[in-house]
Design a protein around this motif. Sequence first.
Motif, PDB file in Angstrom:
ATOM      1  N   PRO A 116       0.717  -1.146   0.081  1.00 20.59           N
ATOM      2  CA  PRO A 116      -0.261   0.108  -0.394  1.00 20.59           C
ATOM      3  C   PRO A 116       0.864   1.367  -0.179  1.00 20.59           C
ATOM      4  O   PRO A 116       2.320   1.448   0.313  1.00 20.59           O
ATOM      5  N   THR A 117       0.615   1.961  -0.361  1.00 20.70           N
ATOM      6  CA  THR A 117       0.669   3.667  -0.554  1.00 20.70           C
ATOM      7  C   THR A 117       1.287   4.631   0.804  1.00 20.70           C
ATOM      8  O   THR A 117       0.085   4.571   1.483  1.00 20.70           O
ATOM      9  N   PRO A 118       2.325   4.691   1.389  1.00 17.32           N
ATOM     10  CA  PRO A 118       2.452   4.935   2.627  1.00 17.32           C
ATOM     11  C   PRO A 118       1.310   6.619   2.300  1.00 17.32           C
ATOM     12  O   PRO A 118       1.533   7.056   1.313  1.00 17.32           O
ATOM     13  N   LYS A 119       0.867   6.969   4.029  1.00 19.33           N
ATOM     14  CA  LYS A 119       0.433   8.505   3.930  1.00 19.33           C
ATOM     15  C   LYS A 119       1.219   9.688   3.880  1.00 19.33           C
ATOM     16  O   LYS A 119       2.817   9.364   3.731  1.00 19.33           O
ATOM     17  N   GLN A 120       0.768  10.616   3.025  1.00 18.84           N
ATOM     18  CA  GLN A 120       1.552  11.298   3.515  1.00 18.84           C
ATOM     19  C   GLN A 120       2.426  11.821   3.818  1.00 18.84           C
ATOM     20  O   GLN A 120       1.948  11.822   4.867  1.00 18.84           O
ATOM     21  N   GLY A 121       3.296  12.396   3.759  1.00 17.85           N
ATOM     22  CA  GLY A 121       4.809  12.400   5.171  1.00 17.85           C
ATOM     23  C   GLY A 121       5.364  11.307   5.347  1.00 17.85           C
ATOM     24  O   GLY A 121       5.764  11.442   6.814  1.00 17.85           O
ATOM     25  N   LYS A 122       5.002  10.330   5.364  1.00 17.48           N
ATOM     26  CA  LYS A 122       5.136   9.218   5.953  1.00 17.48           C
ATOM     27  C   LYS A 122       6.400   8.239   4.783  1.00 17.48           C
ATOM     28  O   LYS A 122       7.022   7.483   4.950  1.00 17.48           O
ATOM     29  N   VAL A 123       6.976   8.830   3.392  1.00 17.12           N
ATOM     30  CA  VAL A 123       7.681   8.102   2.417  1.00 17.12           C
ATOM     31  C   VAL A 123       8.897   9.746   2.277  1.00 17.12           C
ATOM     32  O   VAL A 123       8.885  10.601   1.925  1.00 17.12           O
ATOM     33  N   TRP A 124       9.976   9.210   2.014  1.00 13.99           N
ATOM     34  CA  TRP A 124      11.088   9.484   1.965  1.00 13.99           C
ATOM     35  C   TRP A 124      12.295   9.781   0.817  1.00 13.99           C
ATOM     36  O   TRP A 124      12.195   8.871   1.170  1.00 13.99           O
ATOM     37  N   TYR A 125      12.974  10.452   0.048  1.00 12.31           N
ATOM     38  CA  TYR A 125      13.904   9.717  -1.112  1.00 12.31           C
ATOM     39  C   TYR A 125      14.664  10.313  -0.868  1.00 12.31           C
ATOM     40  O   TYR A 125      14.872  11.329  -1.162  1.00 12.31           O
ATOM     41  N   ILE A 126      15.659  10.046  -1.055  1.00 12.48           N
ATOM     42  CA  ILE A 126      16.980  10.231  -0.090  1.00 12.48           C
ATOM     43  C   ILE A 126      17.780   9.911  -1.750  1.00 12.48           C
ATOM     44  O   ILE A 126      18.564   9.032  -2.424  1.00 12.48           O
ATOM     45  N   PRO A 127      18.837  11.640  -2.281  1.00 13.77           N
ATOM     46  CA  PRO A 127      19.610  11.483  -3.092  1.00 13.77           C
ATOM     47  C   PRO A 127      21.195  10.221  -2.403  1.00 13.77           C
ATOM     48  O   PRO A 127      21.174  10.130  -1.631  1.00 13.77           O
ATOM     49  N   HIS A 128      21.849  10.142  -3.875  1.00 12.36           N
ATOM     50  CA  HIS A 128      23.042   8.900  -3.289  1.00 12.36           C
ATOM     51  C   HIS A 128      24.028   9.459  -4.377  1.00 12.36           C
ATOM     52  O   HIS A 128      23.809   9.331  -5.877  1.00 12.36           O
ATOM     53  N   HIS A 129      25.198   9.082  -4.030  1.00 18.00           N
ATOM     54  CA  HIS A 129      26.707   9.183  -4.995  1.00 18.00           C
ATOM     55  C   HIS A 129      27.592   8.324  -4.371  1.00 18.00           C
ATOM     56  O   HIS A 129      27.228   7.669  -2.895  1.00 18.00           O
ATOM     57  N   GLY A 130      28.266   7.843  -5.099  1.00 22.50           N
ATOM     58  CA  GLY A 130      29.654   6.584  -4.688  1.00 22.50           C
ATOM     59  C   GLY A 130      31.117   7.264  -4.384  1.00 22.50           C
ATOM     60  O   GLY A 130      31.141   8.115  -4.942  1.00 22.50           O
ATOM     61  N   VAL A 131      31.394   7.077  -3.097  1.00 28.23           N
ATOM     62  CA  VAL A 131      32.932   7.510  -2.601  1.00 28.23           C
ATOM     63  C   VAL A 131      33.910   6.340  -2.935  1.00 28.23           C
ATOM     64  O   VAL A 131      33.923   5.866  -2.158  1.00 28.23           O
ATOM     65  N   HIS A 132      35.014   7.017  -3.937  1.00 23.81           N
ATOM     66  CA  HIS A 132      36.342   6.228  -4.315  1.00 23.81           C
ATOM     67  C   HIS A 132      36.891   7.103  -2.777  1.00 23.81           C
ATOM     68  O   HIS A 132      37.906   8.222  -2.946  1.00 23.81           O
ATOM     69  N   HIS A 133      37.691   5.918  -2.086  1.00 24.39           N
ATOM     70  CA  HIS A 133      38.870   5.856  -1.672  1.00 24.39           C
ATOM     71  C   HIS A 133      40.702   5.688  -1.824  1.00 24.39           C
ATOM     72  O   HIS A 133      39.965   5.261  -2.525  1.00 24.39           O
ATOM     73  N   PRO A 134      40.888   6.838  -2.160  1.00 23.27           N
ATOM     74  CA  PRO A 134      41.985   6.753  -2.804  1.00 23.27           C
ATOM     75  C   PRO A 134      43.341   5.592  -2.596  1.00 23.27           C
ATOM     76  O   PRO A 134      43.777   4.800  -3.583  1.00 23.27           O
ATOM     77  N   THR A 135      42.869   5.029  -1.371  1.00 22.55           N
ATOM     78  CA  THR A 135      43.803   3.843  -0.765  1.00 22.55           C
ATOM     79  C   THR A 135      43.040   2.248  -0.905  1.00 22.55           C
ATOM     80  O   THR A 135      43.428   1.147  -0.533  1.00 22.55           O
ATOM     81  N   LYS A 136      41.385   2.438  -0.682  1.00 22.12           N
ATOM     82  CA  LYS A 136      41.035   1.408  -1.246  1.00 22.12           C
ATOM     83  C   LYS A 136      40.671   1.205  -2.816  1.00 22.12           C
ATOM     84  O   LYS A 136      40.139   2.203  -3.337  1.00 22.12           O
TER      85      LYS A 136
END
Length: 329
Positions: free
Chosen positions: A15-35
């Motif tokens: 079921p679709t969550p009620k208004q105010g009960k859902v959130w979308y988060i942007p994301h990105h990748g992080v490369h560690h120079p030594t990993k």
Amino acid sequence: MLEQGYAEKVPTNEPTPKQGKVWYIPHHGVHHPTKVKLRVVFDCGCTYKGTSLNSQLLQGPDFTNMLIGVLLRFREEPIAVMADINAMFHQVRVPHKHVNFLRFLWWPNGDATTEPEEYRMCVHLFGAVSSPSCSNYALRRTAEDNALQYSPDVLSTVKTNFYVDDCLKSTVTEEDAVKLIHGLTSLCKKGGFHLQKWVTNSQNVFALIPINIRAVGLENMDLDRDQLPVERALGMQWCVQGDTFSFRTAVQERPHTRRGILSVVSSLYDPLGFLSPFIIPAKLLLQELCRMNFKWDEPVPSAVSRHWSEWLSELQHMSGFKVERCIKP
């Protein structure tokens, strides 16, 4: 993340969550120079209509030990061991009623030519202000729930010798270290935490550490021929073979300005203050430039520039400066 159960696709029949009960988060990748691996970081501070997920989350109590305290306790005894918890935040699940606040968009099978689909995180994530408190609480609660099965030394290690997911501990004898490693690994496993990347300054202790939980690159080490490496202990350079702390002094060339001088001085990582007698003159130089009202990118006077050049030339000698890890002779 999907294969390990850290995230899941949102079911189409849910079921679709009620208004105010859902959130979308942007994301990105992080490369560690030594990993080699890529870390996915969610931008929980990203705002939409004047709010963000982090602004709605409670940070929770601070269970994180002081970094200086952990390092000082690491220096107490002659036998030192170090390890970390694999993906600590991701081992602590989020209640199902809250997972829709952690939704994100991704392409099926990573194919960017298709329409993105809705997914959601099932665990605490890097970037949320509540994650450190929740994860540290889960680790400490694991120790409390199993207190009758383990020694006081193992239990106190969980409470005082962890800095988030890094464990630094020193013991009096090699036997104590071996018992601690087995006890700590077993205890953490009961809470779903996998202790890995073990390293120690004792070859006898190292030989008894299972190959699959040794530090990266040391799995098949020949203890009779190979030298123990330099490892990072909470950012400090720990020469395991000689059991000393050393310092990296390779700094990038910067213009002789307030900004350039501050950049170089700030790049010297020294939480215990070993380099203070050397660093303070550079800070006094910056202080004097502030009094003279020099702008951030304004070239400094020739006299100051000469002093700064002399300081930089002396900086190269710091690579040979070492401090015994153990404070006991």
